[in-house]
Design an enzyme around this catalytic site. Structure first.
Site, PDB file in Angstrom:
ATOM      1  N   TYR A  53      72.570  10.806  84.084  1.00 42.61           N
ATOM      2  CA  TYR A  53      73.042  11.390  82.828  1.00 42.61           C
ATOM      3  C   TYR A  53      74.389  10.766  82.455  1.00 42.61           C
ATOM      4  CZ  TYR A  53      69.349  14.883  83.459  1.00 42.61           C
ATOM      5  OH  TYR A  53      68.146  15.504  83.635  1.00 42.61           O
ATOM      6  N   SER A 210      63.508  20.378  78.612  1.00 41.67           N
ATOM      7  CA  SER A 210      63.194  20.277  77.171  1.00 41.67           C
ATOM      8  C   SER A 210      62.426  21.504  76.677  1.00 41.67           C
ATOM      9  CB  SER A 210      62.414  18.990  76.871  1.00 41.67           C
ATOM     10  OG  SER A 210      63.149  17.863  77.259  1.00 41.67           O
ATOM     11  N   PRO A 211      62.912  22.709  77.005  1.00 39.86           N
ATOM     12  CA  PRO A 211      62.186  23.928  76.610  1.00 39.86           C
ATOM     13  C   PRO A 211      62.156  24.136  75.101  1.00 39.86           C
ATOM     14  CG  PRO A 211      64.350  24.493  77.487  1.00 39.86           C
ATOM     15  CD  PRO A 211      64.164  23.030  77.731  1.00 39.86           C
ATOM     16  N   ALA A 213      61.759  21.611  73.113  1.00 43.78           N
ATOM     17  CA  ALA A 213      61.132  20.361  72.663  1.00 43.78           C
ATOM     18  C   ALA A 213      62.163  19.379  72.111  1.00 43.78           C
ATOM     19  CB  ALA A 213      60.046  20.668  71.620  1.00 43.78           C
ATOM     20  N   GLY A 214      63.318  19.362  72.757  1.00 45.44           N
ATOM     21  CA  GLY A 214      64.360  18.416  72.350  1.00 45.44           C
ATOM     22  C   GLY A 214      64.871  18.663  70.936  1.00 45.44           C
ATOM     23  N   PHE A 218      63.575  21.970  64.882  1.00 53.45           N
ATOM     24  CA  PHE A 218      64.731  22.318  64.064  1.00 53.45           C
ATOM     25  C   PHE A 218      65.103  21.186  63.114  1.00 53.45           C
ATOM     26  CE2 PHE A 218      64.939  24.574  68.108  1.00 53.45           C
ATOM     27  CZ  PHE A 218      64.910  25.880  67.650  1.00 53.45           C
TER      28      PHE A 218
END
Ligand code: NAP
Length: 307
Positions: A53, A210-211, A213-214, A218
């Site tokens: 990361y 990614s709960p 979905a990234g 939105f």
């Protein structure tokens, strides 16, 4: 907030704070120390990191916060991962990502994570990806060496399929206490590839990355498919009295029989708290299926014939 038993000796918060985007949160070291304390006070004690990361920068910044306030270490669970290698110099045109579970690489990756974090051990060390070239005997030896040196309290995997976990089982007695996989309304592979069933057999919680979905639902420029799913999500949001759409995304995961610990990606505390709020909801079977139907990828339909 009640913690989740993950393996024999590890308890994690029911929502883990993911740090892949930490360098974009706009926090300096003092800001991060303050944020970590706010999370601890809320019961959000589990932090998900990885050596890759920010190319090591996320662990480095997190480590600076731990050094700035040593009282933090004993109040949190640190999860980190090793295995992915980016060799930017060799073939820059395609990123040259490879996965390396050799002893040489894993031992040095684990040491490098501990050095960046400035800690003697992490609570959970995950093998970030299964490597098609891995020698399971060598992996087993490496895990034993890391464990004996006390560098992690527990091991787990990430992105492993059930048969790959079974392969490790055949070579080591060290238990893998979780599998961190992509799980969301927009990524339901775990329903079709045996991952949920495997976790249930092992009585093992899954960590869902990614709960949200990234952030796909939105976006302003939604695809037709996502637009239709958002329509159903909004109806269910109203039905259950949720304040925001992301609460419904988390509630859909919490309704599964397997214990799910979402790993949030947002840099905003109030959005992380949506994952906590959603623990209060229980979708009806019909609501859960309505979301599945709206978002259902073809492979789910094929496995569960009538869906
Ligand atoms: N093991 C693995 O292979 C693996 C792979 C990927 C990630 N991870 C872990 O999982 C964590 C989460 O992954 P992720 O970042 O993909 O998670 P995510 O929560 O699905 O996505 C985060 C993105 O969604 C946006 N978002 C979330 N809620 C929103 C809302 N209500 N409105 C608008 N935007 C919203 C966030 O924007 P804002 O920041 O602006 O809120 C952010 O850009 C990572 O930090 C990492 O720790 C693991």
């Amino acid at each position: 907030m009640e913690k989740v038993n993950v393996g024999k000796d590890l308890k994690l918060a029911p929502v883990a704070v993911g740090t892949m985007g930490l360098m974009d949160w706009g926090l300096d070291v003092n800001g991060l120390v303050k944020r970590i304390h706010e999370y601890i006070e809320l019961g959000l004690t589990t932090f998900d990191l990885a050596d890759i990361y920010g190319d090591g920068e996320c662990e480095t910044l997190f480590g600076k916060a731990l050094r700035a306030d040593p009282s933090i270490r004993d109040q949190i669970e640190i999860v980190t991962k090793g295995c992915i290698v980016f060799d930017k110099k060799r073939r820059p045109y395609f990123g040259a990502e490879s996965w390396n579970l050799t002893k040489e690489h894993l031992l040095s990756a684990c040491d490098a994570s501990l050095a960046r974090l400035g800690v003697d051990y992490v609570d959970l060390y995950l093998l970030h990806r299964p490597c098609p070239l891995m020698d399971p005997e060598e992996v087993a030896e490496t895990l034993e060496e890391i464990k004996t040196a006390g560098k992690t309290r527990n091991f787990g995997v990430s992105n492993f399929r059930p048969e790959q976990l079974k392969l490790l089982d055949a070579y080591t007695d060290i238990p893998m206490v979780t599998n961190q996989i992509q799980m969301s309304v927009r990524c339901m592979d775990f329903l079709a590839d045996g991952t949920q069933e495997d976790a249930l057999v092992r009585r093992m919680p899954l960590m869902a990355y990614s709960p949200c979905a990234g952030g796909a639902y939105f976006r302003k420029d939604l695809s037709q498919e996502d637009y239709e799913t958002v329509g159903v999500l909004k109806e269910i949001q109203e039905e259950i009295g949720a304040e925001t759409l992301d609460e419904v995304l988390y509630a859909w995961l919490y309704r599964l029989p397997v214990k799910v610990i979402p790993v949030t990606g947002t840099g905003k505390k109030e959005r992380v708290l949506r994952a906590v709020k959603a623990l209060e909801y229980r979708l009806t079977r019909e609501q859960w299926y309505d979301i599945l139907r709206a978002a259902a990828p073809a492979h789910v339909s094929r496995k569960y014939h009538d869906i």
